[in-house]
Design a protein around this motif. Structure first.
Motif, short mmCIF file in Angstrom:
data_model
loop_
_atom_site.label_atom_id
_atom_site.label_comp_id
_atom_site.label_asym_id
_atom_site.label_seq_id
_atom_site.Cartn_x
_atom_site.Cartn_y
_atom_site.Cartn_z
N ASN A 79 0.79 -1.24 0.00
CA ASN A 79 0.00 0.00 0.00
C ASN A 79 0.81 1.28 0.00
N CYS A 80 2.00 1.26 0.57
CA CYS A 80 2.64 2.53 0.88
C CYS A 80 3.85 2.85 0.00
N VAL A 81 4.40 1.80 -0.62
CA VAL A 81 5.65 1.96 -1.38
C VAL A 81 5.59 3.04 -2.47
N PRO A 82 4.51 3.13 -3.27
CA PRO A 82 4.50 4.13 -4.35
C PRO A 82 4.79 5.54 -3.86
N CYS A 83 4.37 5.88 -2.67
CA CYS A 83 4.54 7.25 -2.20
C CYS A 83 5.66 7.41 -1.18
N HIS A 84 6.00 6.31 -0.50
CA HIS A 84 7.02 6.44 0.55
C HIS A 84 8.30 5.68 0.21
N GLY A 85 8.32 5.03 -0.96
CA GLY A 85 9.52 4.30 -1.37
C GLY A 85 9.59 2.93 -0.72
#
Ligand code: HEC
Length: 288
Positions: A203-209
């Motif tokens: 869920n978070c990788v696209p925006c937080h790397g």
């Protein structure tokens, strides 16, 4: 004595049988119709039974009409007028069962208590009927609860309700229904952190790397937080998001337990060295 010799009673007597038959016929027909409906609803009652009821109903209708015609409808002599609800009065009298005042002499007891006399009334029938009803009820109650055990006793019902509540509680605990921004605690066990890592990956990788170094969203590994560090602040940010700044609210997609896991995972990233860290944003956070 035949009816011809006693015309006064003719009007009354002749119609009794047709009436009995027509009401019988009506009830047979009605019950067979309602049974037909019930059958289509749940296929419970065998078809032959309904057919017999129908045939009996039709036969009795026939019989009722023949009686009516045979004895002649519309007798010249009108029936004596009886009040339509007279039976209610009689029924009431029967239930009370009191001896009429004119006949009280017959049940007056000999005893005399300074001029006070006593009537030897019977127990009123309504009271007895109530008593019989409790006996019948008791029989069915016993059969239901103790013999066939088709009903559940209170203790059994209680046990089942408690069991159901326990299952419900376990389910709620698992989904973390009792975890919120005020009660949340940081998890440090490997299983929870691993679960958090998976949630982060999906869920978070696209925006937080992939390593939390930050892309659109800020770096999650440094000491600087826009919305505060620590498990409670991080949980709050993830749960409610910062929609105006592009951070989604996750509470509709992740349950509280999952938010706790991913927040704990985020905290475990602190002090790691991401490949392309974003410069710090917000203020340096120190845990109180
Ligand atoms: C659509 C992009 C996007 C996604 C996906 C996203 N975030 Fe964010 N996140 C942001 C942005 C942008 C901010 C900064 C908000 C601000 O400036 O107030 C942010 C802020 C945060 C913060 C607060 C950082 C601080 O400095 O206070 C945390 C914690 C956080 N995100 C965790 C997550 C987690 C965990 C997930 C996955 C469940 C996630 N984010 C998914 C864009 C995203």
């Amino acid at each position: 004595m035949t009816n011809k010799n006693n015309p006064a009673s003719a009007g009354q007597k002749n119609k009794t049988m047709p009436r009995v038959f027509s009401s019988l016929a009506a009830s047979f027909l009605l019950s067979s119709f309602s049974l037909t409906n019930a059958q289509t609803a749940e296929e419970g009652i065998p078809g032959s039974y309904i057919k017999i009821m129908l045939i009996a109903g039709i036969f009795l209708t026939f019989l009722a009409f023949s009686f009516l015609f045979y004895y002649g409808m519309g007798e010249e002599k009108p029936e004596p007028k009886i009040h339509p609800f007279a039976f209610l009065k009689r029924f009431r009298e029967h239930l009370v069962g009191a001896v009429p005042i004119e006949k009280e002499n017959e049940i007056l007891l000999e005893d005399d208590y300074d001029g006070i006399k006593e009537l030897n009334n019977k127990v009123p029938p309504w009271f007895n009927y109530l008593f019989y009803a409790t006996i019948i009820f008791g029989i069915f109650y016993m059969l239901n609860y103790y013999v066939f055990k088709t009903g559940k006793l209170q203790y059994q019902e209680y046990k089942e309700e408690v069991q159901a509540a326990d299952i419900q509680k376990a389910k709620l605990m698992k989904s973390g229904a009792f975890i919120n921004e005020n009660t949340v605690t940081r998890l440090v066990d490997a299983a929870s952190l691993n679960a958090g890592k998976n949630i982060f990956k999906t869920n978070c990788v696209p925006c937080h790397g992939p390593d939390g170094g930050g892309v659109v969203g800020p770096n999650l590994t440094d000491d600087y937080w826009i919305h505060g560090g620590g498990i409670k602040n991080i949980f709050t940010t993830i749960k409610y998001g910062v929609p105006a700044k592009g951070m989604i609210s996750w509470q509709t997609q992740l349950n509280p337990k999952q938010i706790q896991e991913v927040a704990s995972y985020v905290m475990s990233l602190h002090g790691t060295h991401p490949a392309n860290p974003k410069p710090p944003q917000g203020e340096k956070y120190t845990e109180q």
